[in-house]
Design a protein around this motif. Structure first.
Motif: not given
Ligand SMILES: [Zn+2]
Length: 422
Positions: A97, A190-191, A158-159, A213
């Motif tokens: 992501h 994504e977060e 991340d990421d 991830d």
């Molecule tokens: Zn992540």
């Protein structure tokens, strides 16, 4: 006590030596902090910019050009048809992501590096101390080169570490790495829990996938929580304080009472391993009305239902001023992987081929795979090597990042040799 200071010179030297590090540093320079207050996707324009950069990079290299498409929300997918002789292999998807966590600034990230970490506390440029009290995993990385922040932002491993691995794999594929049908996917937001829903699975049409991830070297995430959210609305009665006697009902005080009644030993800060929890993360409102927002987590579906029942009963007991509303979030991907074990077998073989001892793990959270698996793409999660994500103590041992790449490359090779029954 003597501290170790990470430096820019050491970082530059590492970048000269490693294309993977260079690619990671290129990505880190773009601020792409997800913002849950923005209802549209992507939630910040940086994700579109980075997606465009990535698409341009893929188009500019190598003879083997994939079919690339970008969705309106900024998801970038690059699909390669199989190399000669691997046409009958399974179709593998690899995902990472683009966004970073909203919890900590991702603006103006200034990475540094500790060369051949000798152990002991690391003093970040702004004075923060990164040591084993905040990062017990450091002791597993003696001798490694460790990328750190300057202490003022998160690192964004991340990421972006996962994105760097994907880009280097694309380079390897374009340079002739044999592969079956293969799709690389860079997702957005994504977060803040949106990315899996935005991946156009019908268009990608892969048999299974992996997200890159995860965290520490060797981690292979094969289970996640079942997750639900609950908002309890509490109706009070607002009266002028001068004439409130016997009449005012303060919704905020009722909210405090509700929170007090939750089991204290079933909270994130009092549970670990395979235990589930209730977590209140926001209280808002006033005298007339208040809202308690919480999440419920459990590895067993039955356990999650019990937690919902507990909230219903509690609200019932406290009275009709308490109105709970539930929302399903994601499910434990383990049940899907049990029915589709091939991708896990291939991951285990890939780790072995790369010489990485595998640690299968139940994540106390969700991954994109939790939702993707239920949408038809069985999808465990592979480590990136990143540690202490989402804050200024985030760091990335370069050797672990390299191993993430090695495992993913082995996975592509092994999948290319695995014929899909017609
Ligand atoms: Zn992540």
């Amino acid at each position: 006590m003597q501290t170790i200071k990470p430096s820019l010179d050491a970082l530059q030297a590492a970048a000269v030596k490693s294309a993977l590090v260079r690619t990671f540093l290129d990505l880190v320079s773009v601020n792409i902090q997800a913002d849950e207050n923005v209802p549209e996707s992507p939630s910040c324009p940086g994700q579109l910019t980075l997606g465009q950069q990535i698409a341009a990079r893929i188009k500019s290299t190598g003879a083997d050009l994939p079919e690339i498409f970008t969705t309106e929300q900024g998801v970038v997918a690059a699909s390669f048809s199989a190399s000669p002789g691997c046409e009958r292999a399974y179709h593998l998807a690899l995902l990472s992501h683009l966004d970073t966590a909203p919890d900590c600034s991702g603006d103006n990230v200034k990475p540094h590096l500790v060369k051949a970490y000798p152990g002991g506390p690391i003093e970040l440029p702004n004075g923060l101390i990164l040591d084993e009290t905040v990062c017990p995993e450091l002791k597993h990385h003696l001798g490694d080169d460790i990328i750190t922040t300057d202490g003022t932002t998160l690192l964004g491993a991340d990421d972006k570490a996962g994105c760097a691995v994907l880009l280097e794999l694309i380079d390897a594929v374009q340079a002739g790495l044999p592969h079956g049908p293969l799709t690389f996917v860079f997702t957005v937001d994504e977060e803040i829990g949106r990315s899996a829903g935005l991946v156009p699975l019908e268009r990608i049409n892969a048999d299974f996938g992996v997200t890159i991830d995860g965290c520490e070297l060797g981690e292979l995430d094969t289970a996640t929580f079942n997750a639900g959210a609950c908002t309890v609305t509490i109706h009070g009665r607002s009266i002028h304080t001068g004439s409130a006697y016997g009449k005012m009902i303060n919704a905020l005080k009722l909210a405090a009472q509700f929170i007090q009644e939750l089991p204290a030993d079933e909270a994130p800060e009092t549970t670990q391993g395979l235990q589930g929890f209730y977590h209140v993360y926001s209280v808002s409102g006033g005298v007339e009305q208040a809202q308690v927002r919480m999440i419920l987590r459990d590895f067993e579906m039955e356990g999650l239902k019990k937690r919902e029942d507990f909230i219903r009963r509690l609200c019932g007991r406290l009275g009709e001023r308490f109105v709970p509303q539930f929302k399903a979030q994601y499910r434990n991907l383990a049940a899907v992987l049990q029915e589709h074990p091939l991708i896990l077998d291939l991951c285990r073989q890939a780790y072995a081929q790369a010489g990485v001892p595998v640690r299968e793990q139940s994540v106390r959270g969700g991954t994109d795979g939790s939702e993707l698996s239920y949408r038809g793409l069985p999808c465990p999660n592979i480590f990136t090597g990143a540690l202490n994500c989402h804050g200024p103590y985030e760091c990335l041992p370069v050797q672990a990042l390299q191993q993430s790449f090695n495992c993913a490359r082995s996975l592509i090779q092994l999948t290319a040799q695995t014929v899909k029954p017609q």
